[in-house]
Design a protein around this motif. Structure first.
Motif, PDB file in Angstrom:
ATOM      1  N   VAL A   1      27.872  14.713 -17.320  1.00  0.00           N
ATOM      2  CA  VAL A   1      29.246  15.179 -17.119  1.00  0.00           C
ATOM      3  C   VAL A   1      29.933  15.203 -18.480  1.00  0.00           C
ATOM      4  CG1 VAL A   1      31.456  14.719 -15.999  1.00  0.00           C
ATOM      5  CG2 VAL A   1      29.315  14.227 -14.789  1.00  0.00           C
ATOM      6  N   PHE A   2      30.640  16.300 -18.783  1.00  0.00           N
ATOM      7  CA  PHE A   2      31.215  16.472 -20.109  1.00  0.00           C
ATOM      8  C   PHE A   2      32.734  16.564 -20.052  1.00  0.00           C
ATOM      9  CE2 PHE A   2      27.025  18.341 -20.023  1.00  0.00           C
ATOM     10  CZ  PHE A   2      26.421  17.741 -21.118  1.00  0.00           C
ATOM     11  N   GLU A   3      33.349  16.177 -21.134  1.00  0.00           N
ATOM     12  CA  GLU A   3      34.769  16.413 -21.351  1.00  0.00           C
ATOM     13  C   GLU A   3      34.876  17.741 -22.098  1.00  0.00           C
ATOM     14  OE1 GLU A   3      38.291  16.952 -21.354  1.00  0.00           O
ATOM     15  OE2 GLU A   3      37.738  15.076 -20.341  1.00  0.00           O
ATOM     16  N   ALA A   4      35.078  18.796 -21.331  1.00  0.00           N
ATOM     17  CA  ALA A   4      35.032  20.140 -21.913  1.00  0.00           C
ATOM     18  C   ALA A   4      36.080  20.323 -23.001  1.00  0.00           C
ATOM     19  CB  ALA A   4      35.211  21.185 -20.810  1.00  0.00           C
ATOM     20  N   ARG A   5      37.236  19.707 -22.840  1.00  0.00           N
ATOM     21  CA  ARG A   5      38.296  19.869 -23.828  1.00  0.00           C
ATOM     22  C   ARG A   5      37.854  19.368 -25.206  1.00  0.00           C
ATOM     23  NH1 ARG A   5      43.868  20.396 -23.293  1.00  0.00           N
ATOM     24  NH2 ARG A   5      43.656  20.106 -21.041  1.00  0.00           N
TER      25      ARG A   5
ATOM     26  N   VAL B   1      20.481  25.036 -32.129  1.00  0.00           N
ATOM     27  CA  VAL B   1      21.351  23.934 -31.709  1.00  0.00           C
ATOM     28  C   VAL B   1      20.564  22.962 -30.826  1.00  0.00           C
ATOM     29  CG1 VAL B   1      23.425  25.375 -31.804  1.00  0.00           C
ATOM     30  CG2 VAL B   1      22.184  25.146 -29.646  1.00  0.00           C
ATOM     31  N   SER B   2      20.993  21.710 -30.859  1.00  0.00           N
ATOM     32  CA  SER B   2      20.392  20.691 -29.996  1.00  0.00           C
ATOM     33  C   SER B   2      21.374  20.247 -28.911  1.00  0.00           C
ATOM     34  CB  SER B   2      19.963  19.481 -30.836  1.00  0.00           C
ATOM     35  OG  SER B   2      21.074  18.948 -31.543  1.00  0.00           O
ATOM     36  N   ASN B   3      22.525  20.876 -28.858  1.00  0.00           N
ATOM     37  CA  ASN B   3      23.545  20.500 -27.871  1.00  0.00           C
ATOM     38  C   ASN B   3      23.887  21.666 -26.952  1.00  0.00           C
ATOM     39  OD1 ASN B   3      24.799  21.991 -29.887  1.00  0.00           O
ATOM     40  ND2 ASN B   3      26.781  21.013 -29.565  1.00  0.00           N
ATOM     41  N   MET B   4      22.849  22.387 -26.530  1.00  0.00           N
ATOM     42  CA  MET B   4      23.065  23.524 -25.644  1.00  0.00           C
ATOM     43  C   MET B   4      23.815  23.105 -24.381  1.00  0.00           C
ATOM     44  SD  MET B   4      22.688  26.766 -25.290  1.00  0.00           S
ATOM     45  CE  MET B   4      21.415  27.219 -26.466  1.00  0.00           C
ATOM     46  N   HIS B   5      23.605  21.883 -23.929  1.00  0.00           N
ATOM     47  CA  HIS B   5      24.278  21.403 -22.734  1.00  0.00           C
ATOM     48  C   HIS B   5      25.795  21.404 -22.920  1.00  0.00           C
ATOM     49  CE1 HIS B   5      23.618  18.106 -25.459  1.00  0.00           C
ATOM     50  NE2 HIS B   5      24.375  17.294 -24.767  1.00  0.00           N
ATOM     51  N   GLU B   6      26.268  21.066 -24.115  1.00  0.00           N
ATOM     52  CA  GLU B   6      27.706  21.078 -24.374  1.00  0.00           C
ATOM     53  C   GLU B   6      28.242  22.504 -24.441  1.00  0.00           C
ATOM     54  OE1 GLU B   6      28.397  16.923 -26.810  1.00  0.00           O
ATOM     55  OE2 GLU B   6      28.148  18.771 -27.961  1.00  0.00           O
ATOM     56  N   LEU B   7      27.488  23.387 -25.078  1.00  0.00           N
ATOM     57  CA  LEU B   7      27.936  24.775 -25.176  1.00  0.00           C
ATOM     58  C   LEU B   7      28.009  25.422 -23.795  1.00  0.00           C
ATOM     59  CD1 LEU B   7      25.903  25.950 -28.313  1.00  0.00           C
ATOM     60  CD2 LEU B   7      28.175  24.897 -28.205  1.00  0.00           C
ATOM     61  N   MET B   8      27.012  25.127 -22.958  1.00  0.00           N
ATOM     62  CA  MET B   8      27.054  25.657 -21.590  1.00  0.00           C
ATOM     63  C   MET B   8      28.220  25.062 -20.810  1.00  0.00           C
ATOM     64  SD  MET B   8      23.110  26.001 -20.262  1.00  0.00           S
ATOM     65  CE  MET B   8      22.027  27.286 -20.916  1.00  0.00           C
ATOM     66  N   ALA B   9      28.553  23.811 -21.089  1.00  0.00           N
ATOM     67  CA  ALA B   9      29.629  23.147 -20.348  1.00  0.00           C
ATOM     68  C   ALA B   9      30.969  23.857 -20.533  1.00  0.00           C
ATOM     69  CB  ALA B   9      29.741  21.686 -20.780  1.00  0.00           C
TER      70      ALA B   9
ATOM     71  N   SER C   1      17.539  29.807 -17.822  1.00  0.00           N
ATOM     72  CA  SER C   1      18.140  30.032 -16.505  1.00  0.00           C
ATOM     73  C   SER C   1      18.278  28.727 -15.732  1.00  0.00           C
ATOM     74  CB  SER C   1      17.301  31.030 -15.702  1.00  0.00           C
ATOM     75  OG  SER C   1      17.226  32.283 -16.364  1.00  0.00           O
ATOM     76  N   SER C   2      17.248  27.888 -15.787  1.00  0.00           N
ATOM     77  CA  SER C   2      17.283  26.611 -15.059  1.00  0.00           C
ATOM     78  C   SER C   2      18.355  25.688 -15.612  1.00  0.00           C
ATOM     79  CB  SER C   2      15.916  25.931 -15.122  1.00  0.00           C
ATOM     80  OG  SER C   2      14.945  26.721 -14.473  1.00  0.00           O
ATOM     81  N   GLU C   3      18.535  25.684 -16.934  1.00  0.00           N
ATOM     82  CA  GLU C   3      19.586  24.864 -17.542  1.00  0.00           C
ATOM     83  C   GLU C   3      20.961  25.333 -17.091  1.00  0.00           C
ATOM     84  OE1 GLU C   3      16.979  23.989 -21.623  1.00  0.00           O
ATOM     85  OE2 GLU C   3      18.591  25.483 -21.615  1.00  0.00           O
ATOM     86  N   ALA C   4      21.158  26.648 -17.076  1.00  0.00           N
ATOM     87  CA  ALA C   4      22.444  27.185 -16.639  1.00  0.00           C
ATOM     88  C   ALA C   4      22.701  26.880 -15.166  1.00  0.00           C
ATOM     89  CB  ALA C   4      22.482  28.695 -16.878  1.00  0.00           C
ATOM     90  N   LEU C   5      21.691  27.046 -14.329  1.00  0.00           N
ATOM     91  CA  LEU C   5      21.853  26.766 -12.896  1.00  0.00           C
ATOM     92  C   LEU C   5      22.197  25.301 -12.668  1.00  0.00           C
ATOM     93  CD1 LEU C   5      18.856  28.776 -11.364  1.00  0.00           C
ATOM     94  CD2 LEU C   5      21.243  29.491 -11.571  1.00  0.00           C
ATOM     95  N   ALA C   6      21.542  24.408 -13.406  1.00  0.00           N
ATOM     96  CA  ALA C   6      21.801  22.970 -13.243  1.00  0.00           C
ATOM     97  C   ALA C   6      23.248  22.630 -13.562  1.00  0.00           C
ATOM     98  CB  ALA C   6      20.866  22.166 -14.134  1.00  0.00           C
ATOM     99  N   MET C   7      23.872  23.411 -14.441  1.00  0.00           N
ATOM    100  CA  MET C   7      25.259  23.168 -14.827  1.00  0.00           C
ATOM    101  C   MET C   7      26.229  24.049 -14.059  1.00  0.00           C
ATOM    102  SD  MET C   7      25.021  22.347 -18.878  1.00  0.00           S
ATOM    103  CE  MET C   7      26.490  21.331 -18.732  1.00  0.00           C
ATOM    104  N   GLY C   8      25.705  24.823 -13.098  1.00  0.00           N
ATOM    105  CA  GLY C   8      26.577  25.661 -12.279  1.00  0.00           C
ATOM    106  C   GLY C   8      27.205  26.802 -13.049  1.00  0.00           C
ATOM    107  N   LYS C   9      26.473  27.381 -14.003  1.00  0.00           N
ATOM    108  CA  LYS C   9      27.008  28.436 -14.842  1.00  0.00           C
ATOM    109  C   LYS C   9      26.398  29.791 -14.473  1.00  0.00           C
ATOM    110  CE  LYS C   9      29.596  25.659 -17.152  1.00  0.00           C
ATOM    111  NZ  LYS C   9      31.075  25.782 -17.157  1.00  0.00           N
ATOM    112  N   PRO C  10      27.238  30.787 -14.191  1.00  0.00           N
ATOM    113  CA  PRO C  10      26.713  32.116 -13.867  1.00  0.00           C
ATOM    114  C   PRO C  10      26.139  32.800 -15.103  1.00  0.00           C
ATOM    115  CG  PRO C  10      29.105  32.173 -13.996  1.00  0.00           C
ATOM    116  CD  PRO C  10      28.709  30.726 -14.135  1.00  0.00           C
TER     117      PRO C  10
END
Length: 383
Positions: A188-192, A264-272, A286-295
């Motif tokens: 879970v990320f703090e997007a701000r 980058v090694s922080n793709m999870h943050e960029l997707m967030a 695609s699987s990383e994006a789906l796991a984060m609920g990103k279209p």
């Protein structure tokens, strides 16, 4: 327990899946001996160069030819007729890996590419038969993944399982786990805070443009097209390991606030922080994006595995697609802030398997130890 995770540098996805499995196994069973190997580390520099660059140049400069090869070889009956030659050739051209494999004495070999699967099939005929696990890294399983030596298939979705079973795999040997991704994609990320770090505004939608781990594809043309979007937005671009591409893109003069990044090694943050991910539909991305609920917004999929992944995502409402890059600005402008985009995000979340790597490990432990609870854990972890 001794586990060997075998992969091949042929696109970044196979490597990422192997790394995710290693991370998950060490987290679940820290006392076990786990080793992750790339088969191309055991061959000559020339052979590695031909394999990696040959694939990259083929899909970049002659994708239709790659698509034809993919389709022609996706025939289990044909591959069975030439199985002895394929397996023998794979074993003979990977002798150093075979020696390492025999010296390591694994209880199981977990394969995130079909080449080690072929080698294991040849070695089984010689009496060397640790458990072979085939982890399919796309939403559709090509016939090359199928071998009699495979004791367990771990696949992306129920449709993938149904396809394998229809082609002759035993249903009890196919487990729906999802495609393995790193644990950080379930965080879970703090997007701000992430937006602030990259100088992004909170009041503008963000588009994330991905060029893949090797920076392949028409990223420059895509970015030029997105700059014609009239609605205010901001753009993050990841050029991967293609440093020339990163430099060229960074020198551009863009209408919208645009940040260009390399590997980058922080793709999870960029997707967030992304509202929409513009990308080629590789299985791992695609699987990383789906796991984060990103279209996903799909452009220029490679004929073959990416085209099949694209069909899967489009049919389930998690993605949109255009066939021509020049059509992207209009379609994306329609999506930004729309009800349709929110529906795509919900569909993506429903398809996601954030704990797929752990599910693969638990399913394998169940097969090796007979612990039924482990398989229950795997199923609940991938639900």
């Amino acid at each position: 327990m001794r586990i060997l995770i075998a992969t091949v540098t042929a696109g970044a996805g196979h490597l990422q899946a192997a790394a995710a499995l290693e991370e998950a196994w060490r987290g679940l069973r820290p006392a076990d001996v786990v080793e992750k190997v790339d088969l191309l580390d055991f061959v000559s520099r020339l052979q590695r160069k031909v394999y990696v660059q040959g694939y990259m140049k083929l899909v970049e400069h002659a994708p239709e030819l790659w698509g034809m090869v993919f389709k022609k070889t996706d025939n289990p009956k044909l591959l069975r007729r030439v199985a002895r030659f394929r397996r023998g050739f794979a074993e003979r051209t990977n002798q150093k890996f075979v020696r390492h494999l025999r010296a390591f004495r694994p209880d199981a070999v977990v394969c995130t590419h079909y080449l080690p699967v072929e080698i294991m099939a040849h070695l089984e005929r010689k009496g060397f038969n640790p458990m072979t696990v085939c982890v399919v890294t796309d939403f559709e399983a090509h016939a090359l993944w199928m071998e009699q030596a495979v004791d367990l298939y771990c696949v992306a979705a129920r449709e993938t399982k149904a396809s394998l079973v229809a082609r002759g795999a035993r249903a009890e040997n196919v487990v729906v786990t999802g495609i393995p991704i790193a644990a950080k994609f379930s965080s879970v990320f703090e997007a701000r805070a992430v937006r602030k770090r990259y100088g992004l505004r909170d009041d503008l939608p963000a588009l994330l443009v991905l060029g893949g781990g090797f920076g392949m594809g028409p990223v420059a043309r895509i970015l030029s097209a997105l700059d014609r979007i009239e609605r205010d937005c901001q753009i993050l671009v990841v050029a991967g390991r293609n440093e020339k591409l990163r430099r060229d893109l960074a020198c551009g003069n863009y209408r919208h606030p645009t940040r260009v990044l390399g590997f980058v090694s922080n793709m999870h943050e960029l997707m967030a922080v992304a509202d929409l991910i513009v990308t080629k539909p590789g299985g791992l991305t695609s699987s990383e994006a789906l796991a984060m609920g990103k279209p996903l917004f799909i452009l220029d999929p490679i004929p073959g595995q990416e085209a099949a992944n694209s069909d899967f995502l489009l049919e389930r409402g998690a993605a949109a697609k255009v066939n021509r890059i020049e059509d992207a600005p209009f379609r994306i402008e329609q999506l930004i802030g729309s009800k349709k985009l929110r529906e795509m995000a919900r569909a993506a979340r429903s398809l996601g398997h954030p704990h797929a790597a752990q599910a693969v490990c638990r399913a394998l432990v169940e097969r090796l130890t007979g612990d039924g609870a482990a398989l229950d854990d795997a199923r609940s972890g991938s639900a």
